[in-house]
Design a protein around this motif. Structure first.
Motif, PDB file in Angstrom:
ATOM      1  N   ASN A 736      11.185 -27.286 -21.024  1.00  0.00           N
ATOM      2  CA  ASN A 736      11.660 -28.309 -21.975  1.00  0.00           C
ATOM      3  C   ASN A 736      10.374 -28.671 -22.718  1.00  0.00           C
ATOM      4  OD1 ASN A 736      12.462 -30.434 -23.184  1.00  0.00           O
ATOM      5  ND2 ASN A 736      13.598 -31.322 -21.391  1.00  0.00           N
ATOM      6  N   LEU A 737      10.426 -28.686 -23.881  1.00  0.00           N
ATOM      7  CA  LEU A 737       9.120 -28.936 -24.690  1.00  0.00           C
ATOM      8  C   LEU A 737       8.966 -30.440 -24.980  1.00  0.00           C
ATOM      9  CD1 LEU A 737       9.160 -26.307 -27.392  1.00  0.00           C
ATOM     10  CD2 LEU A 737       7.709 -26.296 -25.553  1.00  0.00           C
ATOM     11  N   SER A 738       9.929 -31.279 -24.569  1.00  0.00           N
ATOM     12  CA  SER A 738       9.983 -32.557 -24.518  1.00  0.00           C
ATOM     13  C   SER A 738       9.481 -33.206 -23.390  1.00  0.00           C
ATOM     14  CB  SER A 738      11.010 -33.065 -24.923  1.00  0.00           C
ATOM     15  OG  SER A 738      12.168 -32.979 -23.985  1.00  0.00           O
ATOM     16  N   ASP A 739       9.389 -32.428 -22.323  1.00  0.00           N
ATOM     17  CA  ASP A 739       8.928 -32.761 -20.923  1.00  0.00           C
ATOM     18  C   ASP A 739       7.146 -32.655 -21.004  1.00  0.00           C
ATOM     19  OD1 ASP A 739       8.141 -33.206 -18.310  1.00  0.00           O
ATOM     20  OD2 ASP A 739       9.772 -32.475 -17.647  1.00  0.00           O
ATOM     21  N   ASP A 740       6.215 -33.820 -21.180  1.00  0.00           N
ATOM     22  CA  ASP A 740       4.759 -33.563 -21.248  1.00  0.00           C
ATOM     23  C   ASP A 740       4.387 -32.871 -19.789  1.00  0.00           C
ATOM     24  OD1 ASP A 740       4.956 -34.428 -23.836  1.00  0.00           O
ATOM     25  OD2 ASP A 740       4.311 -36.562 -23.194  1.00  0.00           O
ATOM     26  N   ALA A 741       4.819 -33.353 -18.877  1.00  0.00           N
ATOM     27  CA  ALA A 741       4.275 -32.773 -17.592  1.00  0.00           C
ATOM     28  C   ALA A 741       4.724 -31.340 -17.223  1.00  0.00           C
ATOM     29  CB  ALA A 741       4.949 -33.798 -16.311  1.00  0.00           C
ATOM     30  N   ALA A 742       5.876 -31.059 -17.891  1.00  0.00           N
ATOM     31  CA  ALA A 742       6.376 -29.343 -17.648  1.00  0.00           C
ATOM     32  C   ALA A 742       5.245 -28.761 -18.791  1.00  0.00           C
ATOM     33  CB  ALA A 742       7.687 -29.439 -18.084  1.00  0.00           C
ATOM     34  N   VAL A 743       5.077 -29.210 -19.840  1.00  0.00           N
ATOM     35  CA  VAL A 743       4.462 -28.336 -20.866  1.00  0.00           C
ATOM     36  C   VAL A 743       2.922 -28.463 -20.035  1.00  0.00           C
ATOM     37  CG1 VAL A 743       3.225 -28.744 -22.874  1.00  0.00           C
ATOM     38  CG2 VAL A 743       5.805 -29.150 -22.626  1.00  0.00           C
ATOM     39  N   ALA A 744       2.331 -29.316 -19.541  1.00  0.00           N
ATOM     40  CA  ALA A 744       0.915 -29.463 -18.976  1.00  0.00           C
ATOM     41  C   ALA A 744       1.104 -28.323 -17.754  1.00  0.00           C
ATOM     42  CB  ALA A 744       0.592 -30.456 -18.597  1.00  0.00           C
ATOM     43  N   ASP A 745       2.132 -28.112 -17.019  1.00  0.00           N
ATOM     44  CA  ASP A 745       2.337 -27.399 -16.036  1.00  0.00           C
ATOM     45  C   ASP A 745       2.244 -26.047 -16.436  1.00  0.00           C
ATOM     46  OD1 ASP A 745       2.376 -26.869 -13.131  1.00  0.00           O
ATOM     47  OD2 ASP A 745       4.542 -26.077 -13.796  1.00  0.00           O
ATOM     48  N   ALA A 746       3.004 -25.915 -17.575  1.00  0.00           N
ATOM     49  CA  ALA A 746       3.347 -24.334 -18.327  1.00  0.00           C
ATOM     50  C   ALA A 746       1.895 -23.706 -18.665  1.00  0.00           C
ATOM     51  CB  ALA A 746       4.206 -24.268 -19.604  1.00  0.00           C
ATOM     52  N   ILE A 747       0.867 -24.857 -19.074  1.00  0.00           N
ATOM     53  CA  ILE A 747      -0.325 -24.467 -19.841  1.00  0.00           C
ATOM     54  C   ILE A 747      -1.258 -23.993 -18.695  1.00  0.00           C
ATOM     55  CG2 ILE A 747      -2.242 -25.236 -20.829  1.00  0.00           C
ATOM     56  CD1 ILE A 747      -0.508 -27.069 -22.554  1.00  0.00           C
ATOM     57  N   GLY A 748      -1.015 -24.543 -17.556  1.00  0.00           N
ATOM     58  CA  GLY A 748      -1.864 -24.405 -16.235  1.00  0.00           C
ATOM     59  C   GLY A 748      -1.396 -22.979 -15.767  1.00  0.00           C
ATOM     60  N   TRP A 749      -0.078 -22.659 -15.674  1.00  0.00           N
ATOM     61  CA  TRP A 749       0.307 -21.230 -15.363  1.00  0.00           C
ATOM     62  C   TRP A 749      -0.170 -20.403 -16.141  1.00  0.00           C
ATOM     63  CZ3 TRP A 749       4.238 -18.209 -17.933  1.00  0.00           C
ATOM     64  CH2 TRP A 749       4.932 -17.306 -16.843  1.00  0.00           C
ATOM     65  N   TRP A 750      -0.029 -20.467 -17.351  1.00  0.00           N
ATOM     66  CA  TRP A 750      -0.883 -19.451 -18.387  1.00  0.00           C
ATOM     67  C   TRP A 750      -2.382 -19.324 -18.197  1.00  0.00           C
ATOM     68  CZ3 TRP A 750      -4.585 -19.814 -22.416  1.00  0.00           C
ATOM     69  CH2 TRP A 750      -4.824 -19.057 -23.172  1.00  0.00           C
TER      70      TRP A 750
END
Length: 860
Positions: A736-750
């Motif tokens: 969900n691109l509106s979820d900042d925490a999820a976005v940060a976690d996805a960047i960390g995953w990458w």
């Protein structure tokens, strides 16, 4: 021939009703007003003038020295217009039979009706008009001779071949004339259906009533004959051969004639009907092939009905062009160049088809397979040659299923393309040639597709796609694609799809980085996409897998003859493995996974097309690794070792040196060697291979572009769970691109994924097809890892001086190609699933490969 009224000062208006597809030949002396008449009556583009041809060649309309060249040009233009079924007018004097012969021959060649309009003006008028034109400096002898030639030939114009002759015998008649156009009798494009197209009845009245009832028609007795009430809006169309061989031809005629009279039916003439008509008119015919039975059945029929039957058959057309031009019905079929046209050749083909001139073992003429060469946009539905099962071949369908021979009476529901049949009550006649053919796993279309034609893929092409984009393929790009396909591609029956190229993200503004996930997320957010799917990008190669439940299923659906149950190919259409045993092992592993996961039953199919990544990359690119990457690393390290030794020697002599640049270069080259080393995964056998499906592209009757990526990844996981060690899962996650925490976690995953040697990830909208305010959105963006990019751009790509330059890369051409190839890929699948001819599928596949030859930076 039609004459105008007698000359008078105010002639009554004369209506010249001409076919809307015709070659109109104006005949008149110089000064008769042909060009003025043409300007009043016809569009400028419809008139092909000999004067204009001379002007185009030598800038002088009156230069008669180039008469031959001028008329060659006129003839060429006329031929091209008639080829494309355009109403055409020849504006020349055309006073001699020899001058007119060319136009008659062209009209016959293109099945256009030749029409003569004679402007018969008196000599004084012609002379007076010519005196007012400075380019006509000749005396009365020229128009006088022309007028004499015209009047001598008037009575013979129809014998020359003109189907209509209009004679306007005064200036007043010419001025009062009005040309109106009427559709040809075969042109019923105004009738849109829906239709029920019924095959050869041959006197089988009981089966006809049964079929009509099955189709939803009510057949009731009436005072003037049978009363047939169709389902709302529907109309029956009969392909002819109503009579002969069967038990009750008169009853069939009464029913069909009643339907046509009531407007609930249409009918074209068949060869048996035509022969019966000749008998009714008292002409000598052989009473063979069932005509004797029809004559016997007509013995007790009243004379009035015989006259009605003769008039009815005499009025039937050779074919009907229906539904806005999308449908043609003809008894024995029709070529593309004949549809919607009228000539003796058109009628003969529609009645009898085409033969090779040979005789088969049963003493019957061998029929030419015109359907195998058919390329028309209109579907042609026909009968004449009985077949056990109707099968579409190149947009044509034979609907005669041999009812009178004990087969069935069949109908095609249009536009549904559904075949409905009722079995024959008995064998009424024994066929000379057996009705049953040898069984074959391959479809009639597959057999027709065995011979591929160069013209179906070569040259400049315009491809319309369902995504709303018309894609132009340049001739030189098509040639490049043909070279690759002709030399390297897998068997063409398998080649139904190629994947689109994938664009990388915009360059990252962060120092030291070329690509980062933030740019992919921003790209989709700016286009209104709030949810995305992230998929691991494996250290492998793109692979397409056609998988059938059995070799027989593969033969049925793909038309293959190699006994294989599938194929694996690269994104450029080449076989993935040189060793067939590796291909079989891969297919066997996927087949086991499909069976264990209930894929066949869940999707109601016996074949699927998968998009996947196949590991290791060395399975396809071992030579590249050994010949390119390894030598670069070895040479680089050796060179750096020599440089370091030289620096050490200089330092020992007291020369000040800075070892940092060489050390930095050594670190980058070492990182380069470390990056490609995992790709040297040894492959000793199929057990060393891994395949990771991530998209279930298509199965029987369905292109799965309507499902979201969660559905596709769900099936990928089920296949991986059931497929044993060869079938591997793809790591993925929704975001969900509106979820900042999820976005940060996805960047960390990458970051974790790429730091541990992974290539990177692919970011996709949730749906396979995504649209924004400006149209189609990129279906995927790749975000490659920092170290993986060394393989793409070289060991020292991230040196500051290089990275600054690389960040200026342009992505416009790459993204434009990606959208075009995406549209072409989906179009290829839609056509294949709809069972269109292979040439139509290949048009899109070749288009994708052609676009790949565009000069776009291959590193993107």
């Amino acid at each position: 021939m039609t004459d105008s009224p007698n000359p008078s000062a105010a002639a009554e208006a004369v209506t010249l009703a001409v076919p809307d597809f015709a070659l109109v030949v104006l005949i008149g002396a110089t000064g008769s007003g042909k060009s003025s008449f043409a300007r009043r009556q016809f569009a400028e583009t419809e008139v092909v003038s000999s004067d204009r041809a001379r002007a185009l060649i030598v800038d002088d309309e009156t230069d008669l020295s180039i008469h031959t060249d001028a008329f060659e040009l006129v003839g060429a233009i006329v031929a091209k217009r008639l080829k494309h079924r355009r109403f055409t007018v020849v504006d020349a004097t055309n006073v001699r039979s020899a001058d007119r012969r060319q136009w008659i021959e062209l009209a016959r060649a293109w099945h256009a009706l030749p029409v003569a309009i004679v402007l018969d003006v008196d000599l004084d008028t012609c002379v007076a008009r010519n005196k007012t034109r400075p380019d006509r400096a000749f005396g009365p002898q020229v128009p006088q001779r022309m007028i004499q030639d015209i009047r001598k030939s008037l009575s013979g114009l129809q014998r020359e071949g003109f189907r209509q002759v209009w004679h306007l015998n005064s200036v007043a008649a010419i001025d009062a004339a009005q040309v109106v156009r009427q559709p040809l009798w075969v042109d019923r494009r105004d009738l849109a259906g829906p239709f029920d197209i019924i095959g050869d009845v041959h006197g089988c009245y009981q089966e006809l009533v049964s079929l009509l009832s099955t189709l939803g028609y009510r057949v009731e007795p009436g005072q003037a004959g049978p009363l047939v009430v169709p389902p709302p809006g529907r109309r029956a169309v009969f392909v002819g051969d109503l009579v002969d061989r069967g038990p009750d031809s008169p009853a069939v005629l009464r029913l069909v004639m009643a339907m046509v009279a009531a407007g609930t039916g249409l009918c074209v003439v068949g060869n048996h009907d035509d022969k019966f008509l000749r008998w009714l008119k008292g002409r000598p015919v052989k009473t063979t092939h069932g005509l004797a039975e029809t004559i016997q059945q007509m013995e007790g029929v009243e004379t009035g009905f015989r006259r009605e039957v003769a008039a009815f058959i005499d009025d039937l057309r050779s074919h009907l062009w229906l539904d806005g031009g999308r449908l043609c019905v003809a008894h024995a079929g029709l070529t593309e160049a004949m549809i919607g046209r009228a000539s003796g050749a058109v009628r003969a083909f529609a009645l009898y088809g085409e033969t090779t001139g040979e005789i088969d073992a049963y003493g019957l003429p061998v029929r030419a397979d015109w359907a195998a060469a058919y390329r028309g946009a209109a579907a042609v539905v026909y009968g004449h040659t009985p077949t056990l099962t109707p099968e579409w071949v190149n947009n044509t369908l034979c609907i005669d299923t041999g009812c009178v021979f004990g087969g069935a009476l069949s109908a095609l529901r249009w536009p549904e393309r559904e075949v409905v049949s009722v079995p024959a009550a008995k064998v009424y006649a024994e066929p000379v040639r057996p009705l049953a053919e040898a069984p074959s796993d391959r479809s009639a279309q597959a057999i027709a597709d065995d011979v591929l034609a160069l013209e179906d893929v070569a040259g400049r092409r315009w491809i319309d796609t369902r995504l709303g984009k018309r894609i132009v393929i340049a001739e030189e790009n098509a040639a490049a694609a043909l070279e690759v396909m002709g030399r390297f591609a897998i068997a063409p029956q398998w080649l139904i799809y190629l994947p689109p190229t994938m664009s990388p993200v915009e360059t990252s503004p962060r120092e030291g980085w070329l690509e980062r996930p933030e740019e992919a997320f921003r790209f989709y957010q700016e286009r209104g996409v709030t949810q995305v799917v992230l998929q691991e990008k494996h250290m492998g190669s793109r692979a397409l897998v056609a998988l059938a439940q059995s070799p027989a299923a593969a033969a049925r659906r793909f038309g293959t003859r190699d006994g294989e149950a599938g194929a694996v190919w690269t994104r450029t259409g080449r076989p993935f493995f040189a060793d067939p045993s590796l291909t079989r092992a891969m297919l066997e592993a996927l087949a086991a996974a499909a069976a264990a996961s209930d894929l066949w039953q869940a999707l109601g199919t016996d074949w699927v097309l998968l998009d996947a990544e196949l590991m290791p990359w060395s399975a396809k690119a071992q030579a590249m690794i050994e010949d390119h990457y390894a030598p670069v690393a070895s040479a680089g390290l050796a060179g750096l070792a020599a440089a370091e030794a030289a620096l050490a020697r200089a330092a020992s002599r007291g020369v000040p040196v800075d070892p940092a640049p060489v050390a930095a270069r050594r670190a980058r080259v070492a990182a380069y060697a470390k990056t490609w080393a995992p790709y040297r995964w040894p492959v000793a056998s199929a057990a060393d291979l891994r395949i990771a499906p991530f998209h279930l592209l298509a199965s029987e009757g369905v292109v799965h572009s309507d499902k979201d990526h969660l559905w596709h990844m769900g099936w990928a996981e089920r296949l991986a769970a059931a497929g044993g060690p060869i079938v591997q899962a793809t790591r993925w996650r929704p975001l969900n691109l509106s979820d900042d925490a999820a976005v940060a976690d996805a960047i960390g995953w990458w970051e974790t994924l790429t730091a541990s040697g992974g290539e990177g990830m692919v970011v996709k909208p949730p749906g396979v097809i995504a649209r924004g305010q400006k149209g189609l959105i990129q279906p995927a963006l790749k975000v490659r890892g920092r170290e993986y990019l060394r393989l793409i751009y070289g060991p020292e790509y991230d040196a500051p001086e290089h990275l600054v330059r690389l960040k200026e890369r342009g992505l416009g051409a790459k993204r434009a190609a990606a959208l075009k190839e995406f549209a072409l890929g989906l179009e290829a699948l839609e056509r294949f699933v709809a069972r269109e001819p292979l040439r139509r599928v290949h048009e899109c596949v070749f288009g994708i490969l052609a676009l790949e030859s565009e000069p776009i930076d291959p590193r993107l």
